[in-house]
Design a protein around this motif. Structure first.
Motif, PDB file in Angstrom:
ATOM      1  N   GLY A   1       0.809  -1.209   0.000  1.00 25.68           N
ATOM      2  CA  GLY A   1       0.000   0.000   0.000  1.00 25.68           C
ATOM      3  C   GLY A   1       0.839   1.255   0.000  1.00 25.68           C
ATOM      4  O   GLY A   1       0.490   2.257  -0.640  1.00 25.68           O
ATOM      5  N   VAL A   2       1.974   1.225   0.708  1.00 20.88           N
ATOM      6  CA  VAL A   2       2.861   2.389   0.749  1.00 20.88           C
ATOM      7  C   VAL A   2       3.484   2.635  -0.616  1.00 20.88           C
ATOM      8  O   VAL A   2       3.586   3.776  -1.083  1.00 20.88           O
ATOM      9  CB  VAL A   2       3.948   2.201   1.832  1.00 20.88           C
ATOM     10  N   LEU A   3       3.897   1.562  -1.290  1.00 23.97           N
ATOM     11  CA  LEU A   3       4.509   1.716  -2.613  1.00 23.97           C
ATOM     12  C   LEU A   3       3.521   2.246  -3.644  1.00 23.97           C
ATOM     13  O   LEU A   3       3.917   2.898  -4.615  1.00 23.97           O
ATOM     14  CB  LEU A   3       5.089   0.376  -3.078  1.00 23.97           C
ATOM     15  N   SER A   4       2.250   1.988  -3.453  1.00 24.88           N
ATOM     16  CA  SER A   4       1.263   2.452  -4.430  1.00 24.88           C
ATOM     17  C   SER A   4       0.780   3.866  -4.151  1.00 24.88           C
ATOM     18  O   SER A   4       0.004   4.409  -4.925  1.00 24.88           O
ATOM     19  CB  SER A   4       0.056   1.506  -4.436  1.00 24.88           C
ATOM     20  N   ASP A   5       1.271   4.469  -3.050  1.00 21.65           N
ATOM     21  CA  ASP A   5       0.813   5.826  -2.735  1.00 21.65           C
ATOM     22  C   ASP A   5       2.005   6.734  -2.434  1.00 21.65           C
ATOM     23  O   ASP A   5       2.590   7.301  -3.363  1.00 21.65           O
ATOM     24  CB  ASP A   5      -0.203   5.774  -1.588  1.00 21.65           C
ATOM     25  N   PRO A   6       2.479   6.863  -1.166  1.00 24.79           N
ATOM     26  CA  PRO A   6       3.551   7.841  -0.915  1.00 24.79           C
ATOM     27  C   PRO A   6       4.885   7.468  -1.545  1.00 24.79           C
ATOM     28  O   PRO A   6       5.693   8.345  -1.846  1.00 24.79           O
ATOM     29  CB  PRO A   6       3.647   7.887   0.617  1.00 24.79           C
ATOM     30  N   LEU A   7       5.124   6.184  -1.767  1.00 24.30           N
ATOM     31  CA  LEU A   7       6.397   5.769  -2.371  1.00 24.30           C
ATOM     32  C   LEU A   7       6.213   5.344  -3.830  1.00 24.30           C
ATOM     33  O   LEU A   7       6.981   4.537  -4.354  1.00 24.30           O
ATOM     34  CB  LEU A   7       7.020   4.620  -1.569  1.00 24.30           C
ATOM     35  N   ARG A   8       5.244   5.943  -4.488  1.00 24.40           N
ATOM     36  CA  ARG A   8       4.998   5.580  -5.883  1.00 24.40           C
ATOM     37  C   ARG A   8       6.158   5.964  -6.788  1.00 24.40           C
ATOM     38  O   ARG A   8       6.343   5.391  -7.865  1.00 24.40           O
ATOM     39  CB  ARG A   8       3.713   6.252  -6.360  1.00 24.40           C
ATOM     40  N   ASP A   9       6.977   6.952  -6.351  1.00 23.47           N
ATOM     41  CA  ASP A   9       8.123   7.365  -7.167  1.00 23.47           C
ATOM     42  C   ASP A   9       9.438   6.792  -6.663  1.00 23.47           C
ATOM     43  O   ASP A   9      10.504   7.195  -7.121  1.00 23.47           O
ATOM     44  CB  ASP A   9       8.203   8.893  -7.223  1.00 23.47           C
ATOM     45  N   LEU A  10       9.384   5.862  -5.730  1.00 21.42           N
ATOM     46  CA  LEU A  10      10.615   5.232  -5.245  1.00 21.42           C
ATOM     47  C   LEU A  10      11.292   4.489  -6.390  1.00 21.42           C
ATOM     48  O   LEU A  10      10.645   3.786  -7.175  1.00 21.42           O
ATOM     49  CB  LEU A  10      10.295   4.257  -4.108  1.00 21.42           C
ATOM     50  N   ASP A  11      12.611   4.650  -6.480  1.00 26.09           N
ATOM     51  CA  ASP A  11      13.387   3.960  -7.504  1.00 26.09           C
ATOM     52  C   ASP A  11      13.136   2.457  -7.422  1.00 26.09           C
ATOM     53  O   ASP A  11      13.156   1.865  -6.343  1.00 26.09           O
ATOM     54  CB  ASP A  11      14.867   4.265  -7.320  1.00 26.09           C
ATOM     55  N   ALA A  12      12.884   1.836  -8.565  1.00 29.18           N
ATOM     56  CA  ALA A  12      12.539   0.416  -8.575  1.00 29.18           C
ATOM     57  C   ALA A  12      13.644  -0.446  -8.003  1.00 29.18           C
ATOM     58  O   ALA A  12      13.385  -1.450  -7.316  1.00 29.18           O
ATOM     59  CB  ALA A  12      12.213  -0.033 -10.000  1.00 29.18           C
ATOM     60  N   ASP A  13      14.905  -0.089  -8.253  1.00 28.18           N
ATOM     61  CA  ASP A  13      16.001  -0.885  -7.721  1.00 28.18           C
ATOM     62  C   ASP A  13      16.143  -0.720  -6.212  1.00 28.18           C
ATOM     63  O   ASP A  13      16.571  -1.652  -5.527  1.00 28.18           O
ATOM     64  CB  ASP A  13      17.305  -0.515  -8.419  1.00 28.18           C
ATOM     65  N   VAL A  14      15.800   0.450  -5.679  1.00 31.40           N
ATOM     66  CA  VAL A  14      15.773   0.621  -4.236  1.00 31.40           C
ATOM     67  C   VAL A  14      14.682  -0.253  -3.638  1.00 31.40           C
ATOM     68  O   VAL A  14      14.886  -0.928  -2.620  1.00 31.40           O
ATOM     69  CB  VAL A  14      15.556   2.108  -3.866  1.00 31.40           C
ATOM     70  N   ALA A  15      13.517  -0.261  -4.263  1.00 28.10           N
ATOM     71  CA  ALA A  15      12.426  -1.101  -3.769  1.00 28.10           C
ATOM     72  C   ALA A  15      12.814  -2.580  -3.808  1.00 28.10           C
ATOM     73  O   ALA A  15      12.569  -3.330  -2.847  1.00 28.10           O
ATOM     74  CB  ALA A  15      11.165  -0.866  -4.596  1.00 28.10           C
ATOM     75  N   ARG A  16      13.420  -3.013  -4.908  1.00 24.24           N
ATOM     76  CA  ARG A  16      13.844  -4.418  -5.012  1.00 24.24           C
ATOM     77  C   ARG A  16      14.802  -4.787  -3.890  1.00 24.24           C
ATOM     78  O   ARG A  16      14.647  -5.830  -3.232  1.00 24.24           O
ATOM     79  CB  ARG A  16      14.522  -4.659  -6.365  1.00 24.24           C
TER      80      ARG A  16
END
Length: 788
Positions: free
Chosen positions: A656-671
């Motif tokens: 839920g966080v990735l789909s809202d406040p962290l929607r612009d988080l770098d994909a490699d950081v998320a991975r």
């Protein structure tokens, strides 16, 4: 005192001013004792030194520079008729310009004939570091201090800030001020007056200094100069002229120029002259710096050049004409400012980017400027603004691999004051502005077998200046922003401790640790109710943001900074140091933790060393533009309980966080962050959910009919790295489309798919091995329908 024309205050002030003017340097005058007596003495000293006339508007505010008009062109005066004298104090009612110590940063990038710093209240090492550079040649820096013998044992607001719970101000030491007092009593160019006794404790010897010689203060332009002659007439030294000539390369795409200098050498002025010349040539120049005030000199020099009579190219300055953030040229070029995170996106496609005070920005952010057509990095080597060696060591490899043609220039010749200025060398020494790790030959042969693990306790560091400079020098390189306050924290804060690996007595790897937790019930309740509890970053986030009031009970050590000498990196020293720290401190604590600006590289390092992701911040750091990661490595059952519940909560909420406040988080950081969790998120789908996933992966089903089902499966894989054969691009596809909900067109463009249709098919293909691994018996039977 002032009634006696031969008073020691007046005598020492006149003598110091005369020496400063004669040598085109600065001098330091200390009034130690009662605060009111010190303020009176400062007034008498300023009057005796001849500053009163300038402050009252009856004389020339630039008298201290011998009336040499040339020096005024690079004094960084803002053109707003600044007072010649500024007193930095919490008190009101001074006829001089007054600045509160908390706002001492307003003096950065400005020049004063004299600055009085009241150290009795509101004093901090940062305030001292900010004001030192504001004093002009021929000027005085005046410190008002408690009696020097008593000062280290007094506690003030700064000490209260070091007393983080569960410690009290009684646990804070005065080692930083003991060391500072020692430098005041033995450094050249410093006079000390005991205002309680009315006696001069120390009058510096009248040693002649070095007279400033501009030597070519108007360097002739190169015979093949591309910039106008006015650009070179604006230079005060041959160093500046050479730097401007190097910056001509920015006229053509594909170039990077590095300009390094200590403070007061005209680095920003050279960048500003070049910016003006580029704008006059029709170029769009984007300027960035940690704060606009760091870049004011760039704009002042660019504006002056564009307005020069023989160019007459200034078309506009706005939105604030006094401190413009955009300059436009009659040629259509411009110079404009943007803060670092915004500038890193290269808004409106600039022709040239100029990064001032580059050492004060993180490497990951600096690397994004390498995508500009041409870029210049100007940085302070030693000084409050940043650590130039950190920039050199940590960023140069990326710069060299960028494909840009790189040139470098270094400005050595002082402009504001003469070489050998005692106030500059005192500030470097007192605040360790020039601290550096051991030279490469001393540690390059270090191995994991040759190093020894040591506690660098504050008393040991205070007694061993060489060891202190090596350790602090490495800590400077570990972070893009190290301030003088950090030195005081290292020496005096009761919650901090330092550990190191040493080779032949030299520091190879160092870790600065902060003790956190073990908070009483009242403190935990205040934290839970929104109260700010200093120095407990991890318990604070867990309690106030993640609503876990019990998180402040276990005790742990947060790794504030860890650094290994650049000559021996990638040899396992950082990991060895963390293991030694756990072996020593793990028996008395519950966890080791860390919080930092998240990058894929750092997340992988901490993951390899047993730290698990438990939180990602939902707002970016204003300077670095990065989101922060919080990670834990438990060392006891209580620490494991803390880690397990926050790991479970993190995995439960992260989609839920990735789909809202962290929607612009770098994909490699998320991975990397998801891959560093302690547990795996099971998909937990019913038969209907698996039917949608299988039909969409193997047959004609549609992702859009049940995105949540895909989200659960994707999260299971990303928290269970290496479980399938997905490549990095496929995993980025899971993050950007499935977890962050980006549009198909945007994802296809970002991940270089030839069409949206190909991107959609790639997502179905990526889910096939996930169905194989995580699917239920029902899912596998349904898959068999399509495999026949």
């Amino acid at each position: 005192m002032s009634d006696d024309p031969r008073s020691p205050v007046e005598t020492v002030a006149r003598d110091l001013r005369a020496a400063a003017v004669r040598d085109r340097q600065r001098r330091l005058l200390v009034f130690a004792g009662d605060r009111d007596a010190g303020i009176d003495a400062a007034y008498d000293a300023l009057a005796a030194a001849g500053f009163d006339e300038a402050a009252d508007g009856d004389g020339d505010a630039n008298e201290a520079t011998d009336g040499n008009d040339d020096t005024d062109e690079d004094t960084d005066r803002d053109g707003d008729d600044e007072d010649a004298v500024t007193i930095v104090t919490t008190r009101e009612g001074f006829r001089y310009d007054r600045v509160d110590p908390v706002h001492a940063g307003e003096l950065l990038g400005t020049t004063r004939d004299a600055v009085v710093l009241d150290c009795h209240e509101g004093f901090s090492p940062n305030a001292l570091g900010r004001v030192v550079g504001a004093v002009d040649a021929g000027g005085l820096l005046v410190l008002l201090t408690p009696p020097l013998d008593e000062w280290p044992d007094r506690r003030d607001e700064f000490d209260e800030g070091l007393a983080v719970p569960p410690f009290s101000v009684d646990d804070v030491d005065g080692r930083f001020r003991r060391r500072l007092v020692a430098t005041l009593r033995n450094h050249p160019g410093v006079a000390v007056v005991d205002v309680d006794e009315g006696a001069v404790e120390r009058a510096p010897a009248d040693d002649p200094g070095l007279t400033l010689d501009y030597g070519g203060r108007r360097p002739a332009p190169p015979t093949d100069a591309a910039f106008p002659a006015a650009a070179y007439r604006a230079c005060l030294t041959a160093d500046q002229g050479h730097a401007v000539a190097e910056l001509e390369a920015l006229l053509d795409p594909g170039h990077a120029v590095v300009v390094e200098a200590d403070r007061g050498r005209g680095k920003s002025s050279a960048a500003g002259i070049a910016a003006g010349a580029l704008a006059a040539a029709g170029k769009d120049v984007l300027v960035t710096a940690p704060r606009y005030r760091n870049a004011r000199e760039v704009f002042a020099r660019a504006r002056a050049l564009l307005a020069a009579p023989d160019l007459d190219a200034l078309a506009g300055a706005g939105p604030d004409p006094e401190h413009p953030r955009t300059l436009t040229s009659t040629s259509g070029g411009r110079v404009r400012f943007a803060p670092p995170p915004a500038a890193a996106t290269l808004p409106e496609d600039p022709d040239v980017v100029i990064v001032d005070e580059a050492a004060a920005l993180p490497v990951r952010l600096l690397a994004r400027f390498l995508d500009a057509p041409s870029v210049a990095f100007a940085t302070t080597v030693h000084g409050y603004e940043g650590a130039g060696r950190g920039f050199s060591v940590r960023f140069r490899d990326r710069l060299g691999d960028s494909g840009l043609a790189v040139s470098e220039t270094h400005l050595d010749k002082p402009i504001r004051y003469a070489a050998g200025d005692p106030v500059e060398s005192w500030a470097f020494r007192a605040l360790l502005l020039d601290a550096r790790p051991p030279v490469k030959p001393l540690v390059v042969d270090a191995t994991l077998d040759s190093v020894s693990y040591r506690e660098l306790d504050p008393e040991t560091l205070l007694a061993d200046e060489h060891r202190l400079r090596e350790a602090f020098g490495l800590l400077v390189l570990a972070h893009y922003r190290t301030e003088p306050d950090d030195l005081a924290r290292l020496l005096d804060a009761p919650n901090l401790t330092c550990r190191a690996l040493c080779h032949d007595g030299h520091v190879v790897s160092v870790a600065l640790l902060a003790r956190e937790g073990a908070l009483d019930a009242d403190t935990r309740r205040r934290m839970y109710d929104g109260g700010r509890i200093r120095g407990n970053m991890l318990p604070d986030v867990f309690t106030s943001q993640l609503r876990d009031e019990a998180a402040g009970v276990p005790v742990g050590y947060r790794v504030m900074r860890i650094a290994t000498h650049h000559a021996v990196r990638s040899r396992g020293f950082g990991s060895r140091l963390l293991d030694e720290v756990e072996a020593e401190l793990g028996t008395e604590t519950d966890w080791l933790g860390v919080g930092y600006g998240a990058t894929p590289e750092l997340l992988r390092f901490w993951d390899r060393n047993g730290f698990d992701t438990v939180h990602l911040s939902t707002s970016r750091n204003d300077t670095s533009g990065e989101y922060s990661a919080l990670m834990l490595r438990p060392t006891s059952d209580a620490g494991r309980d803390l880690r397990e519940r926050h790991d479970r909560w993190f995995r439960g909420r992260v989609a839920g966080v990735l789909s809202d406040p962290l929607r612009d988080l770098d994909a490699d950081v998320a991975r990397a962050a998801l891959g560093a969790t302690a547990g795996v998120s099971a998909p937990d789908l019913d038969d209907r959910g698996w039917r949608i996933v299988v039909d969409s992966s193997y047959g004609p089903g549609l992702y859009s009919t049940h995105p949540e089902a895909f989200r659960r499966v994707a999260l299971a894989h990303l928290t269970d790295p290496g479980s399938t054969g997905l490549d990095p691009r496929e995993e980025r596809l899971l993050v950007r489309k499935v977890l962050q909900g980006e549009s198909w067109d945007a994802v296809a463009d970002e991940l270089d798919y030839v069409s949206t249709g190909q991107c959609m098919r790639a997502l179905g293909d990526a889910f096939r091995p996930l169905v194989d691994r995580y699917g239920t018996a029902f899912a596998h039977d349904l898959r068999g329908r399509y495999e026949k």
